[in-house]
Enzyme design. Structure first.
Site, PDB file in Angstrom:
ATOM      1  N   HIS A 261      -1.386   3.362  -3.548  1.00  0.00           N
ATOM      2  CA  HIS A 261      -2.135   3.937  -2.821  1.00  0.00           C
ATOM      3  C   HIS A 261      -2.440   4.489  -4.206  1.00  0.00           C
ATOM      4  O   HIS A 261      -1.655   4.943  -5.242  1.00  0.00           O
ATOM      5  CB  HIS A 261      -1.847   4.595  -2.088  1.00  0.00           C
ATOM      6  N   ASP A 315      -0.085  -0.313   5.482  1.00  0.00           N
ATOM      7  CA  ASP A 315      -0.251  -2.206   5.570  1.00  0.00           C
ATOM      8  C   ASP A 315       0.624  -2.661   5.565  1.00  0.00           C
ATOM      9  O   ASP A 315       0.379  -3.858   6.319  1.00  0.00           O
ATOM     10  CB  ASP A 315      -1.656  -2.453   5.284  1.00  0.00           C
TER      11      ASP A 315
HETATM   12  N1  CMC Z   1       0.305  -4.659  -6.606  1.00  0.00           N
HETATM   13  C1  CMC Z   1       0.980  -4.599  -8.133  1.00  0.00           C
HETATM   14  N2  CMC Z   1       0.648  -3.243  -9.277  1.00  0.00           N
HETATM   15  C2  CMC Z   1       0.299  -2.670  -7.997  1.00  0.00           C
HETATM   16  C3  CMC Z   1      -0.633  -2.507  -6.897  1.00  0.00           C
HETATM   17  C4  CMC Z   1      -0.230  -2.990  -6.037  1.00  0.00           C
HETATM   18  N3  CMC Z   1      -0.356  -3.309  -5.253  1.00  0.00           N
HETATM   19  N4  CMC Z   1      -0.942  -1.162  -6.791  1.00  0.00           N
HETATM   20  C5  CMC Z   1      -1.674  -0.883  -7.898  1.00  0.00           C
HETATM   21  N5  CMC Z   1      -1.127  -0.808  -9.260  1.00  0.00           N
HETATM   22  C6  CMC Z   1      -0.775  -0.923 -10.408  1.00  0.00           C
HETATM   23  C7  CMC Z   1      -2.054  -1.531 -10.983  1.00  0.00           C
HETATM   24  O1  CMC Z   1      -2.168  -2.630 -11.782  1.00  0.00           O
HETATM   25  C8  CMC Z   1      -2.451  -0.514 -12.275  1.00  0.00           C
HETATM   26  O2  CMC Z   1      -1.299  -0.674 -13.586  1.00  0.00           O
HETATM   27  P1  CMC Z   1      -1.848  -0.357 -14.495  1.00  0.00           P
HETATM   28  O3  CMC Z   1      -1.849   0.850 -15.203  1.00  0.00           O
HETATM   29  O4  CMC Z   1       0.033  -0.731 -15.097  1.00  0.00           O
HETATM   30  O5  CMC Z   1      -3.418  -1.045 -14.340  1.00  0.00           O
HETATM   31  C9  CMC Z   1      -1.794   0.533 -10.808  1.00  0.00           C
HETATM   32  O6  CMC Z   1      -0.836   0.420 -10.360  1.00  0.00           O
HETATM   33  C10 CMC Z   1      -2.673   2.160 -10.748  1.00  0.00           C
HETATM   34  O7  CMC Z   1      -3.695   0.675 -10.046  1.00  0.00           O
HETATM   35  P2  CMC Z   1      -4.871   1.235  -9.238  1.00  0.00           P
HETATM   36  O8  CMC Z   1      -5.525  -0.269  -8.863  1.00  0.00           O
HETATM   37  O9  CMC Z   1      -5.929   1.497 -10.525  1.00  0.00           O
HETATM   38  O10 CMC Z   1      -4.615   1.696  -8.636  1.00  0.00           O
HETATM   39  P3  CMC Z   1      -6.233   2.258  -7.264  1.00  0.00           P
HETATM   40  O11 CMC Z   1      -5.841   3.519  -7.226  1.00  0.00           O
HETATM   41  O12 CMC Z   1      -7.278   2.595  -7.836  1.00  0.00           O
HETATM   42  O13 CMC Z   1      -6.075   1.268  -5.917  1.00  0.00           O
HETATM   43  C11 CMC Z   1      -4.811   0.319  -4.118  1.00  0.00           C
HETATM   44  C12 CMC Z   1      -5.400   2.285  -4.866  1.00  0.00           C
HETATM   45  C13 CMC Z   1      -4.671   0.678  -2.760  1.00  0.00           C
HETATM   46  C14 CMC Z   1      -6.810  -0.147  -4.009  1.00  0.00           C
HETATM   47  C15 CMC Z   1      -4.609  -0.748  -5.319  1.00  0.00           C
HETATM   48  O14 CMC Z   1      -2.922  -0.103  -4.914  1.00  0.00           O
HETATM   49  C16 CMC Z   1      -4.179  -2.135  -4.479  1.00  0.00           C
HETATM   50  O15 CMC Z   1      -4.936  -2.508  -4.746  1.00  0.00           O
HETATM   51  N6  CMC Z   1      -3.056  -2.432  -3.255  1.00  0.00           N
HETATM   52  C17 CMC Z   1      -3.364  -3.309  -2.807  1.00  0.00           C
HETATM   53  C18 CMC Z   1      -4.462  -3.293  -1.419  1.00  0.00           C
HETATM   54  C19 CMC Z   1      -3.743  -2.590  -0.477  1.00  0.00           C
HETATM   55  O16 CMC Z   1      -2.476  -3.308  -0.092  1.00  0.00           O
HETATM   56  N7  CMC Z   1      -4.780  -1.684   0.205  1.00  0.00           N
HETATM   57  C20 CMC Z   1      -4.161  -1.064   1.411  1.00  0.00           C
HETATM   58  C21 CMC Z   1      -4.463   0.331   0.848  1.00  0.00           C
HETATM   59  S1  CMC Z   1      -4.126   1.772   1.752  1.00  0.00           S
HETATM   60  C22 CMC Z   1      -4.421   1.648   3.030  1.00  0.00           C
HETATM   61  C23 CMC Z   1      -5.872   1.404   2.523  1.00  0.00           C
HETATM   62  O17 CMC Z   1      -6.666   2.102   2.141  1.00  0.00           O
HETATM   63  O18 CMC Z   1      -6.650   0.847   4.071  1.00  0.00           O
END
Ligand code: CMC
Length: 391
Positions: A261, A315
């Site tokens: 998140h 989720d």
């Molecule tokens: N699985 C594996 N690694 C992850 C994940 C994950 N679900 N989420 C973040 N990371 C890692 C990512 O690879 C990165 O690592 P590094 O710094 O080594 O490159 C680091 O954590 C930061 O990730 P980010 O993508 O820059 O984080 P963000 O704040 O841009 O994205 C997010 C947040 C929710 C989109 C992301 O965590 C994600 O894609 N999660 C999976 C999809 C998901 O479950 N979405 C629902 C979100 S909560 C409810 C909602 O908003 O509807």
């Protein structure tokens, strides 16, 4: 003021001032209007919470009864909306159907009077009342059935489950579904809420505001993740396959759905509550085949990615609850939308209170001062298959 630093995804950039909800991502705290989500889940109902979010305080008994009464009264859909839905392809995603229907409300209630409190109140009531009926109606129609009319003697959550499953729900199931709606009702400036606010800032109608937010919620990085979690658990198939799956995702740098998140760096407090609700349902109605896999996933991901603050988000467990309530997988995100309408409307109303159109800036990275090139001398940009005329 000159702001030059570009932050992808606007991470950490304040986009508004708001008094609607508060998140402490380090401590795992979520509050609506200052009230902890755990308290609301235990003591409130979805409609009372929606009132709190939209009007800024908990309602008196009389106010709540009047609000509930108004919503019951507006639950039905115009037959033209139902006819429109009949023309949608059954294979279409219910979020697309919902987005089209929410936008279509603007055709029926086209008078826009954003400075009139009665207009605001009626728009809030109509959207909260009709969105669940739209979701249930599309589900029945795509199966070739007539939609079930709402029942005035049932509460908000029970009525939705009744319209969806064509039978009155068990009281525990209805109460748990109502809590799920409360948990999903609002969450500060997430992507769909931001989308709603940008649309609202143009002073368009509230149906367009909600339709734009529904489109944004649908994506797999936002509300669409709840569906993907179930697909992922199904694909993993057994507890033994969990750790190899997690290792593969980490090696391939692919996202594990239902984890991570932007704000929470600990387990999302809503995930903790949802897990408890899932367990209550399993106790009464039987275990879910994917629950053991989900528990092992949480353990494995926390061990391997906990140092990055990657834990279950809202989720991760919601799909297991919805499955027990008889909600099909591709309705998980529409169900999220039913709840989030409350938050979108609260932000719409707040935005109108002190509106200025959103119009950020950009850092231009393209060329300048280019001469016009004649058609014979241009390099090919499109792939050949696109350049060929379609047959
Ligand atoms: N699985 C594996 N690694 C992850 C994940 C994950 N679900 N989420 C973040 N990371 C890692 C990512 O690879 C990165 O690592 P590094 O710094 O080594 O490159 C680091 O954590 C930061 O990730 P980010 O993508 O820059 O984080 P963000 O704040 O841009 O994205 C997010 C947040 C929710 C989109 C992301 O965590 C994600 O894609 N999660 C999976 C999809 C998901 O479950 N979405 C629902 C979100 S909560 C409810 C909602 O908003 O509807």
């Amino acid at each position: 003021m000159t702001v030059c630093e570009y932050r992808p995804g606007l991470e950490g950039v304040p986009a508004t001032q708001s008094s609607i909800s508060y998140v402490d991502g380090q401590a795992g705290i979520l509050e609506y209007r200052g009230i902890r989500i755990e308290d609301l889940a235990q003591h409130s109902t979805f409609l009372e919470t929606a009132y709190l979010l939209i009007w800024g305080g908990l309602p008196s008994k009389v106010e709540l009864e009047a609000f509930e009464h108004e919503i019951r009264y507006h639950r039905r859909l115009k037959y033209r909306i139902r006819d429109m839905m009949k023309c949608f392809p059954e294979s279409g995603h219910p979020m697309d159907a919902l987005q089209a229907c929410a936008a279509a409300l603007g055709l029926f209630y086209s008078r826009r009077a954003l400075d009139n409190p009665v207009y605001i109140q009626k728009a809030v009531v109509r959207l909260l009342a009709k969105i669940p009926t739209m979701v249930a109606a599309f589900q029945l129609m795509r199966k070739g059935n007539d939609p079930v009319q709402p029942r005035d003697d049932l509460g908000y959550a029970a009525n939705f489950l009744y319209m969806l499953n064509e039978r009155e729900p068990d009281p525990l199931a209805a109460r748990i579904f109502d809590i799920c709606l409360t948990l999903h009702a609002e969450h500060t400036i997430n992507a769909s809420t931001f989308s709603a606010m940008v649309t609202a800032s143009t002073l368009t109608d509230p149906y367009a505001v909600v339709a734009s937010a529904v489109g944004t919620l649908a994506g797999p990085l936002h509300g669409g993740a709840n569906e993907e979690v179930i697909d992922m658990l199904q694909q993993i198939g057994s507890v033994e396959n969990v750790r190899p799956f997690v290792d593969r995702c980490i090696a391939e740098k692919s996202k594990i759905m239902g984890f991570g998140h932007r704000v929470y760096k600990v387990k999302d407090p809503r995930a903790t509550i949802l897990q408890g609700l899932a367990e209550q349902l399993f106790e009464k109605f039987g275990q879910d085949e994917y629950y053991e896999i989900a528990l092992e996933m949480e353990q494995a991901v926390s061990e391997k990615l906990g140092h990055k603050g990657i834990y279950p988000n809202v989720d991760f467990y919601s799909g297991l609850v919805y499955r027990k309530l008889g909600i099909p997988t591709d309705l998980f995100t529409p169900v999220f939308a039913i709840a989030r309408v409350a938050g979108w409307l609260a932000h719409w109303k707040e935005q109108l209170g002190e509106n200025r159109i959103f119009r950020p800036t950009q850092i231009y990275t393209g060329p300048r001062q280019q001469g016009y090139v004649g058609i014979e001398d241009r390099p090919q940009i499109w792939d050949k298959q696109f350049a060929a005329p379609s047959v």
